[in-house]
Design a protein around this motif. Structure first.
Motif, mmCIF file in Angstrom:
data_model
loop_
_atom_site.group_PDB
_atom_site.id
_atom_site.type_symbol
_atom_site.label_atom_id
_atom_site.label_comp_id
_atom_site.label_asym_id
_atom_site.label_seq_id
_atom_site.Cartn_x
_atom_site.Cartn_y
_atom_site.Cartn_z
ATOM 1 N N CYS A 120 26.730 18.444 -21.141
ATOM 2 C CA CYS A 120 27.489 17.919 -20.005
ATOM 3 C C CYS A 120 26.712 18.075 -18.702
ATOM 4 O O CYS A 120 26.797 17.207 -17.829
ATOM 5 N N ARG A 121 25.949 19.156 -18.569
ATOM 6 C CA ARG A 121 25.108 19.314 -17.375
ATOM 7 C C ARG A 121 24.133 18.150 -17.263
ATOM 8 O O ARG A 121 23.918 17.617 -16.177
ATOM 9 N N ARG A 122 23.543 17.756 -18.379
ATOM 10 C CA ARG A 122 22.612 16.631 -18.355
ATOM 11 C C ARG A 122 23.322 15.351 -17.931
ATOM 12 O O ARG A 122 22.779 14.560 -17.148
ATOM 13 N N LEU A 123 24.526 15.136 -18.440
ATOM 14 C CA LEU A 123 25.293 13.950 -18.056
ATOM 15 C C LEU A 123 25.633 13.980 -16.568
ATOM 16 O O LEU A 123 25.552 12.952 -15.880
ATOM 17 N N ILE A 124 26.033 15.145 -16.080
ATOM 18 C CA ILE A 124 26.389 15.303 -14.666
ATOM 19 C C ILE A 124 25.186 15.014 -13.780
ATOM 20 O O ILE A 124 25.294 14.312 -12.767
ATOM 21 N N ILE A 125 24.024 15.536 -14.174
ATOM 22 C CA ILE A 125 22.795 15.282 -13.418
ATOM 23 C C ILE A 125 22.521 13.780 -13.370
ATOM 24 O O ILE A 125 22.289 13.212 -12.296
ATOM 25 N N ASN A 126 22.537 13.120 -14.534
ATOM 26 C CA ASN A 126 22.226 11.686 -14.579
ATOM 27 C C ASN A 126 23.272 10.827 -13.889
ATOM 28 O O ASN A 126 22.962 9.739 -13.418
ATOM 29 N N TYR A 144 29.085 24.939 -8.061
ATOM 30 C CA TYR A 144 27.713 24.769 -8.542
ATOM 31 C C TYR A 144 27.057 23.607 -7.812
ATOM 32 O O TYR A 144 27.630 22.520 -7.737
ATOM 33 N N ASP A 145 25.846 23.838 -7.320
ATOM 34 C CA ASP A 145 25.034 22.781 -6.742
ATOM 35 C C ASP A 145 24.226 22.186 -7.889
ATOM 36 O O ASP A 145 23.386 22.874 -8.486
ATOM 37 N N VAL A 146 24.468 20.945 -8.221
ATOM 38 C CA VAL A 146 23.824 20.312 -9.372
ATOM 39 C C VAL A 146 22.310 20.296 -9.208
ATOM 40 O O VAL A 146 21.579 20.409 -10.191
#
Length: 162
Positions: A120-126, A144-146
């Protein structure tokens, strides 16, 4: 008049979204907000057309005693963050905030130390989301600062998530 602060207002909405979740372990609700407008919502549940764990009456990860944060490939559900991202246009999410709340399906208590899993972190970043805010208690949250996730890639060092 005591007015609810904006972050907790949106977290309250995300917590209501958890009520649509279908997981027998933990239900999460996510909302994406940009410029004080809700862009999208998402909750934990099986992909469209597939049967949910609550319909089947069983959770494979629970049946196999798989610890929190491990072996998500065995889970029937799409995570709340992923569902919220899937239902929004990237242009609408750029620079936005994702609010996330988790509730234990058995106890109804908030999930302690919750954070997005590595996928999910990867999805949020993209997706271009700028900030993630996760509820810890009725009034406390972690922000959290992405960009920190981009600069300090933790995807392989055991960051657990749900």
């Amino acid at each position: 008049m005591d007015r609810r602060d904006k972050h907790n207002y949106y977290l309250d909405i995300a917590q209501t979204v958890t009520e649509r979740g279908t997981c027998l372990r933990r239900n999460f609700g996510a909302i994406i907000v940009k410029n004080d407008q809700i862009i999208s919502t998402g909750y934990t549940g099986a992909p469209r057309g597939r049967r949910n764990c609550c319909d089947l009456g069983t959770c494979l990860r629970e049946k196999l005693n798989i610890p929190r944060g491990e072996r998500y490939e065995l889970c029937r559900s799409v995570h709340a963050e992923a569902n919220a991202i899937i239902h929004a246009a990237r242009n609408d999410m750029l620079g936005g905030v994702l609010y996330l709340v988790g509730v234990d399906a058995k106890t109804g208590q908030l999930v302690e130390n919750a954070s997005p899993c590595s996928m999910c972190r990867r999805l949020i970043i993209n997706a271009g989301i700028r900030t993630v805010i996760v509820r810890n208690s009725a009034d406390a949250y972690t922000e959290y600062d992405v960009q920190d996730w981009v600069l300090h890639d933790l995807s392989l060092d055991g960051v657990s998530g749900y």
